[in-house]
Motif scaffolding. Sequence first.
Motif, PDB file in Angstrom:
ATOM      1  N   ARG A 313       0.824  -1.209   0.000  1.00  0.00           N
ATOM      2  CA  ARG A 313       0.000   0.000   0.000  1.00  0.00           C
ATOM      3  C   ARG A 313       0.857   1.257   0.000  1.00  0.00           C
ATOM      4  O   ARG A 313       0.538   2.251  -0.662  1.00  0.00           O
ATOM      5  N   GLU A 316       2.121   1.818  -3.496  1.00  0.00           N
ATOM      6  CA  GLU A 316       1.034   2.244  -4.381  1.00  0.00           C
ATOM      7  C   GLU A 316       0.625   3.691  -4.111  1.00  0.00           C
ATOM      8  O   GLU A 316       0.345   4.456  -5.043  1.00  0.00           O
ATOM      9  N   LYS A 322      -0.658   1.005  -9.266  1.00  0.00           N
ATOM     10  CA  LYS A 322      -0.998  -0.275  -8.663  1.00  0.00           C
ATOM     11  C   LYS A 322       0.117  -1.285  -8.869  1.00  0.00           C
ATOM     12  O   LYS A 322       0.745  -1.321  -9.927  1.00  0.00           O
ATOM     13  N   ASP A 324       0.656  -4.916  -9.731  1.00  0.00           N
ATOM     14  CA  ASP A 324      -0.222  -5.878 -10.406  1.00  0.00           C
ATOM     15  C   ASP A 324       0.111  -7.336 -10.097  1.00  0.00           C
ATOM     16  O   ASP A 324      -0.784  -8.186 -10.047  1.00  0.00           O
ATOM     17  N   THR A 339      -6.185  -6.334  -2.604  1.00  0.00           N
ATOM     18  CA  THR A 339      -7.459  -5.634  -2.490  1.00  0.00           C
ATOM     19  C   THR A 339      -8.447  -6.488  -1.715  1.00  0.00           C
ATOM     20  O   THR A 339      -9.157  -6.023  -0.820  1.00  0.00           O
TER      21      THR A 339
END
Length: 354
Positions: A313, A316, A322, A324, A339
Amino acid sequence: MPVTVVVGGQFGGEGKGKVAHYLAREMNAKAAVRVGGSNSGHTVIDPLGNALILRHLPTPSILPDVMCILGAGSYIDVDILFDEIDRTGLTADRLLIDPNAVVVTRDEITTEMNSTLRSSIGSTQSGTGAAVIRRISRDGSVRLARDDERLKPFVMPVVPYMRNLLSNGERIIVEGTQGFGLSLLHTPHYPFATSRDTSASAFVSEAGLSPLDVDDIVLVIRTYPIRVGGNSGPLTNEIDWSVVTKNCGQQHKIEEFTSVTKTLRRVGHIDMSLLVAAIEVNNPTKIVLNHIDYLDHEVTCNVYSDKIYDFIRAIEQYANRKIDYLGFDRLSIIKNNCTEYNLKKEHDSVPYDK
């Protein structure tokens, strides 16, 4: 435009070879291109579970139906190449070498061995840089693949072959070498750089492709960036391997050695500013974060921890991009499902704390 370019976002050793092999298999690629010289070793696991270190062949060479291509931007140590052909069992009909690729000679290797490059910038002294210099001197002294009888069975113009694949909608993987932080043009730490640009744009050019062919740029980073040992340049937030071992809770000592020079690698905490710069120059469509088990050795493909979640996090949020895919030192790659993990957490994430 079915071309995927794999590029490193730090100082090399990010796991690009692992990612290129994974993507070639998952995307059913018909060809894989490797550029650069023998000063970068990429590791892949063969079907028997053995680790192969490849310095010229793209890692998808161990897949049975992938054509392997060394583009015009390659600098080839022929002895190393033939050793890799032997170790991978690659047949002559699955390797193409562009006539304009450069052959690294013994003179060029000797030139670097007799130089101060190892002590001054941590060079691997493979002769690649000396071959680049000879090429750009344009005095006719550089040796090209078309001039080397040993390479004759493999040499042909690779661009028409790749253009035909693309016209038929087939996927090509371009496996870049080294990392953004070593780029001759873009590193913030010049002269501690390699002899070429290491951005996605440069790899596309060296392969002989057009930017319009590219629909996928995959930036590969790792939780603890590394540099080669010795006086190889600045490494922000440098630590030693005992810190990595302690932080991940592992009982046995974690250490990494370079695949080319076999020296202990330097290691540090992630440099967010370098990551942002790599994103700005390469504008990736996907980002892979490798070595997440260096954060917590108990992580699995299905089990995360708050420490790993908060690290992801933080990246990001800082980079506004993001993550991936997640990769492990154990060579697995999975899609990032943090997520879903977030939905199970009852508290907000906390900033990453070294």
